[in-house]
Write an enzyme that holds these catalytic residues in place. Structure first.
Site, PDB file in Angstrom:
ATOM      1  N   GLU A  98      27.721  61.516  20.457  1.00  0.00           N
ATOM      2  CA  GLU A  98      27.499  60.575  21.560  1.00  0.00           C
ATOM      3  C   GLU A  98      28.799  60.068  22.192  1.00  0.00           C
ATOM      4  O   GLU A  98      28.820  58.997  22.798  1.00  0.00           O
ATOM      5  CB  GLU A  98      26.659  59.401  21.087  1.00  0.00           C
ATOM      6  CG  GLU A  98      25.226  59.792  20.752  1.00  0.00           C
ATOM      7  CD  GLU A  98      24.346  58.584  20.578  1.00  0.00           C
ATOM      8  OE1 GLU A  98      23.472  58.374  21.438  1.00  0.00           O
ATOM      9  OE2 GLU A  98      24.520  57.832  19.600  1.00  0.00           O
ATOM     10  N   HIS A 117      29.269  51.075  20.716  1.00  0.00           N
ATOM     11  CA  HIS A 117      27.874  51.534  20.667  1.00  0.00           C
ATOM     12  C   HIS A 117      27.367  51.306  19.256  1.00  0.00           C
ATOM     13  O   HIS A 117      27.972  51.777  18.284  1.00  0.00           O
ATOM     14  CB  HIS A 117      27.758  53.020  21.010  1.00  0.00           C
ATOM     15  CG  HIS A 117      26.406  53.586  20.663  1.00  0.00           C
ATOM     16  ND1 HIS A 117      25.232  53.038  21.130  1.00  0.00           N
ATOM     17  CD2 HIS A 117      26.040  54.624  19.861  1.00  0.00           C
ATOM     18  CE1 HIS A 117      24.202  53.720  20.655  1.00  0.00           C
ATOM     19  NE2 HIS A 117      24.670  54.680  19.869  1.00  0.00           N
TER      20      HIS A 117
END
Length: 258
Positions: A98, A117
């Site tokens: 990601e 994140h």
């Protein structure tokens, strides 16, 4: 919103050279290692999640750890990435799937210098219900402008929920828009800042606010901060953001070194 260019296509191409690390870079990397450890200690990150920081000298590059548990990150694990989301010199090390969360937010938000994140648990319910996350106390004043929810199905239909390519990263960046944080339905959240301490502060208090709001809603109607209160509180917290940052760094440094 202004975008940072990286070649004619808007994405990096060709063989790039790794930045020669200066004393400033080394301090930034040390702080990024600390951020990983802090977020793990504060239960915002666990074995998953990640935090990045944009290079001061080159806004088209950012620092991010190789793919590993945040609580174990050391300076030797920090890699340099370009805005295509690819490592400049991987040296055989695996990257987070990601990483495009980071590359695309940096591309679309020149003001952002750091990104977190996470999958912090108290935040998850607010991304899967119709209840909006709102600032319940002064430490979360940065939420006063609203917290958008990223729905990955709108871009890619059914997926494994991971932002694993630039298309999904761009969709998330556009949903975040100019806000300091966004929820990711059935997944987690992102928090951004104009500095690493600010992004870490926001990621931690995003989780705290979600937990407090859920508890308060069990008791009855909640008296949230007004927009003006949120703005004033956020401005004050930004002035003093180094106070908790230095405490958090001290706490993770007890009896061990990064």
């Amino acid at each position: 919103m202004k975008k940072i260019s990286a070649g004619k296509s808007g994405r990096s191409s060709g063989k790039a050279r790794a930045t020669k690390r200066t004393a400033t870079d080394k301090q930034a990397i040390a702080d990024l290692v600390a951020a990983n450890r802090i977020l793990y200690a504060q239960a915002v990150l666990d074995g998953y999640g990640h935090v990045s920081a944009r290079l001061d000298a080159n806004p088209e590059r950012f620092w991010l750890s190789r793919s590993m548990a945040p609580g174990l990150v050391t300076a030797g694990d920090i890699m340099e990435f370009d805005l295509s989301g690819e490592p400049v010199d991987a040296q055989g090390r695996a990257s987070y799937a990601e990483r495009f969360i980071h590359s695309e937010i940096y591309r679309h938000r020149p003001d952002v210098k750091a990104i977190v994140h996470s999958h912090s648990p108290a935040v998850i319910p607010f991304g899967v219900t119709s209840v909006p996350l709102q600032p319940i106390f002064h430490m979360s004043g940065f939420l006063g402008g609203g917290v958008p929810v990223f729905e990955i199905r709108e871009t890619a239909g059914d997926t494994d929920m991971l932002v694993r390519n630039p298309v999904l990263g761009e969709a998330l960046a556009r949903r975040l828009a100019n806000k300091p944080a966004a929820l990711m339905r059935g997944h987690g959240s992102v928090a951004v800042g104009i500095s690493l301490p600010q992004a870490v502060f926001r990621a931690i208090y995003l989780e705290v606010n979600a937990r407090l709001q859920a508890e308060a809603m069990k008791l009855g109607s909640v008296n949230f901060l007004t927009a003006a209160e949120a703005n004033l509180a956020s401005a004050m917290n930004d002035i003093h953001v180094l106070r908790p940052w230095m405490l958090w760094k001290h706490e993770i440094g007890k009896g061990k070194s990064a």
